[in-house]
Motif scaffolding. Sequence first.
Motif, PDB file in Angstrom:
ATOM      1  N   MET A 135       0.799  -1.273   0.060  1.00  0.00           N
ATOM      2  CA  MET A 135      -0.072   0.038   0.060  1.00  0.00           C
ATOM      3  C   MET A 135       0.840   1.215  -0.230  1.00  0.00           C
ATOM      4  SD  MET A 135      -3.085  -0.868   2.731  1.00  0.00           S
ATOM      5  CE  MET A 135      -4.038   0.536   2.432  1.00  0.00           C
ATOM      6  N   THR A 136       0.434   2.238  -0.741  1.00  0.00           N
ATOM      7  CA  THR A 136       1.057   3.542  -0.729  1.00  0.00           C
ATOM      8  C   THR A 136       0.758   4.479   0.633  1.00  0.00           C
ATOM      9  OG1 THR A 136      -0.760   4.932  -1.722  1.00  0.00           O
ATOM     10  CG2 THR A 136       0.807   3.637  -3.045  1.00  0.00           C
ATOM     11  N   ASP A 151       9.758   8.247  -0.867  1.00  0.00           N
ATOM     12  CA  ASP A 151       8.290   8.430  -0.743  1.00  0.00           C
ATOM     13  C   ASP A 151       8.064   9.067   0.855  1.00  0.00           C
ATOM     14  OD1 ASP A 151       7.957   7.283  -3.242  1.00  0.00           O
ATOM     15  OD2 ASP A 151       7.278   5.537  -2.445  1.00  0.00           O
ATOM     16  N   ASN A 189      -0.296   7.204   1.170  1.00  0.00           N
ATOM     17  CA  ASN A 189      -1.660   8.122   1.064  1.00  0.00           C
ATOM     18  C   ASN A 189      -2.826   6.913   1.117  1.00  0.00           C
ATOM     19  OD1 ASN A 189      -0.429  10.505   0.589  1.00  0.00           O
ATOM     20  ND2 ASN A 189      -1.017  10.779  -1.383  1.00  0.00           N
ATOM     21  N   GLU A 190      -2.729   5.713   0.497  1.00  0.00           N
ATOM     22  CA  GLU A 190      -3.664   4.832   0.723  1.00  0.00           C
ATOM     23  C   GLU A 190      -3.776   4.378   2.317  1.00  0.00           C
ATOM     24  OE1 GLU A 190      -3.285   2.423  -3.516  1.00  0.00           O
ATOM     25  OE2 GLU A 190      -2.166   1.556  -1.831  1.00  0.00           O
ATOM     26  N   ILE A 191      -2.471   4.263   2.852  1.00  0.00           N
ATOM     27  CA  ILE A 191      -2.519   3.945   4.436  1.00  0.00           C
ATOM     28  C   ILE A 191      -3.527   5.205   5.253  1.00  0.00           C
ATOM     29  CG2 ILE A 191      -1.190   3.502   6.524  1.00  0.00           C
ATOM     30  CD1 ILE A 191       0.824   2.247   4.305  1.00  0.00           C
ATOM     31  N   GLN A 192      -2.837   6.327   4.697  1.00  0.00           N
ATOM     32  CA  GLN A 192      -3.657   7.546   5.520  1.00  0.00           C
ATOM     33  C   GLN A 192      -5.081   7.747   5.280  1.00  0.00           C
ATOM     34  OE1 GLN A 192      -1.143  11.576   5.784  1.00  0.00           O
ATOM     35  NE2 GLN A 192      -0.568  10.482   3.775  1.00  0.00           N
ATOM     36  N   ASP A 193      -5.403   7.468   4.187  1.00  0.00           N
ATOM     37  CA  ASP A 193      -6.942   7.193   3.867  1.00  0.00           C
ATOM     38  C   ASP A 193      -7.550   6.270   4.706  1.00  0.00           C
ATOM     39  OD1 ASP A 193      -6.641   9.262   2.028  1.00  0.00           O
ATOM     40  OD2 ASP A 193      -6.523   8.020   0.082  1.00  0.00           O
ATOM     41  N   GLU A 194      -6.937   5.114   4.695  1.00  0.00           N
ATOM     42  CA  GLU A 194      -7.491   3.986   5.592  1.00  0.00           C
ATOM     43  C   GLU A 194      -7.748   4.594   6.999  1.00  0.00           C
ATOM     44  OE1 GLU A 194      -5.505   0.165   6.338  1.00  0.00           O
ATOM     45  OE2 GLU A 194      -6.543  -0.335   4.429  1.00  0.00           O
ATOM     46  N   GLN A 199       8.113   1.995   3.636  1.00  0.00           N
ATOM     47  CA  GLN A 199       8.154   2.478   2.426  1.00  0.00           C
ATOM     48  C   GLN A 199       9.491   2.855   1.788  1.00  0.00           C
ATOM     49  OE1 GLN A 199       5.080   3.168   0.813  1.00  0.00           O
ATOM     50  NE2 GLN A 199       3.871   2.318   2.557  1.00  0.00           N
ATOM     51  N   GLU A 238     -10.357   6.705   7.681  1.00  0.00           N
ATOM     52  CA  GLU A 238     -11.660   6.197   7.453  1.00  0.00           C
ATOM     53  C   GLU A 238     -11.946   5.429   8.893  1.00  0.00           C
ATOM     54  OE1 GLU A 238     -13.798   2.516   5.164  1.00  0.00           O
ATOM     55  OE2 GLU A 238     -12.362   3.701   3.909  1.00  0.00           O
TER      56      GLU A 238
END
Length: 139
Positions: free
Chosen positions: A1-2, A95, A4-9, A91, A12
């Motif tokens: 996962m990137t 990044d 940003n994907e982890i942050q979005d998770e 990561q 949520e």
Amino acid sequence: MTINEIQDELIEDFSFFEDWMAKYEYIIQLGKELPLIDEVYKTDDLLIKGCQSRVWLRADYIDDRVIFTADSDAIITKGLVSLMIKVLSGQKAEDIVQADLYFIDAIGLKEHLSPTRANGLVAMVKQMKLYAMAFSARY
């Protein structure tokens, strides 16, 4: 996962909690799940400067990725460093250096931390990015 994907998770995940007491409990729970730094690394040179609590942070460079381990003597702080590790560990160094850690504001973390804890969080982020910079310069 990137990153940003982890942050979005995480954003949520935090949206499910009604109030900040529940969010703090979640942060403390994350701290309990933190992959702990080996006792031999709990040295002064691995302490994060600028944290009121004692926070040890170690970075390793394995298979082109930065792997963080940490520990703290304060449960909330341990949860905060756990959040940062969840987002940044594993990561690529570049990044991490370039990461915009928008989840901190999105979940309301800054305004719900005491000024000393908020400064500590900034110090954690800074230290993690410094490690990543050092690795990207070296490899």
